[in-house]
Design a protein around this motif. Structure first.
Motif, PDB file in Angstrom:
ATOM      1  N   THR A  58       0.919  -1.307  -0.155  1.00 41.59           N
ATOM      2  CA  THR A  58       0.100  -0.009   0.072  1.00 41.59           C
ATOM      3  C   THR A  58       1.180   1.331  -0.063  1.00 41.59           C
ATOM      4  O   THR A  58       2.022   1.226   0.516  1.00 41.59           O
ATOM      5  N   THR A  60       1.246   5.737   0.112  1.00 42.01           N
ATOM      6  CA  THR A  60       0.478   6.996   0.493  1.00 42.01           C
ATOM      7  C   THR A  60       0.346   7.573  -1.022  1.00 42.01           C
ATOM      8  O   THR A  60       1.065   7.453  -1.924  1.00 42.01           O
ATOM      9  N   ASN A  61      -0.843   8.505  -1.286  1.00 41.76           N
ATOM     10  CA  ASN A  61      -1.251   9.058  -2.604  1.00 41.76           C
ATOM     11  C   ASN A  61      -0.011   9.619  -3.264  1.00 41.76           C
ATOM     12  O   ASN A  61       0.265   9.905  -4.487  1.00 41.76           O
ATOM     13  N   LYS A  64       2.145   7.292  -5.138  1.00 38.24           N
ATOM     14  CA  LYS A  64       1.796   6.245  -6.008  1.00 38.24           C
ATOM     15  C   LYS A  64       2.032   6.319  -7.492  1.00 38.24           C
ATOM     16  O   LYS A  64       2.305   7.260  -8.020  1.00 38.24           O
TER      17      LYS A  64
END
Length: 120
Positions: A58, A60-61, A64
């Motif tokens: 995963t 953090t934006n 990405k």
């Protein structure tokens, strides 16, 4: 006793790449989540990326599509491949791992941090 040691930080121009590594050593029975955090001057520490024990990542934006987290369980090592770096990525990057030693519950361990500086 468990130690996490990071490597791979440094100075890079905007648009460049760096690869961070974090190796865990010591009395390790198991490692769960492994994470990369960063803290820029005057800002709070933020979670950059995490990966489960089976490799599910995963992000953090803000990172990405540019950063990739991976791990090698045989080496107890987590990596952060950082591409298309921006000046706002400048920070101290620290790794974190949830480690079980076989004595009591698993707990968080931290590395000492490595500086990443992205110049314009």
């Amino acid at each position: 006793q468990v130690q996490l040691v990071e490597s791979g930080g440094g100075l890079v121009q905007a648009g460049g790449s760096l690869r961070l590594s974090c190796a865990a050593s010591g009395s390790i029975a198991s490692i769960g989540f492994m994470r990369w955090y960063r803290q820029a001057p005057g800002k709070q520490r933020e979670l950059v990326a995490a990966i489960t024990s089976v490799g599910t990542p995963t992000y953090t934006n803000a990172v990405k599509g540019r950063f990739t987290i991976s791990r090698d369980n045989a080496k107890n090592t987590v990596y952060l491949q950082m591409n298309s770096l921006k000046p706002e990525d400048t920070a101290v990057y620290s790794c974190n791992a949830v480690v079980g030693t076989g004595r009591g519950p698993a707990r968080d361990y931290w590395g000492q941090g490595t500086q990443v500086t992205v110049s314009t």
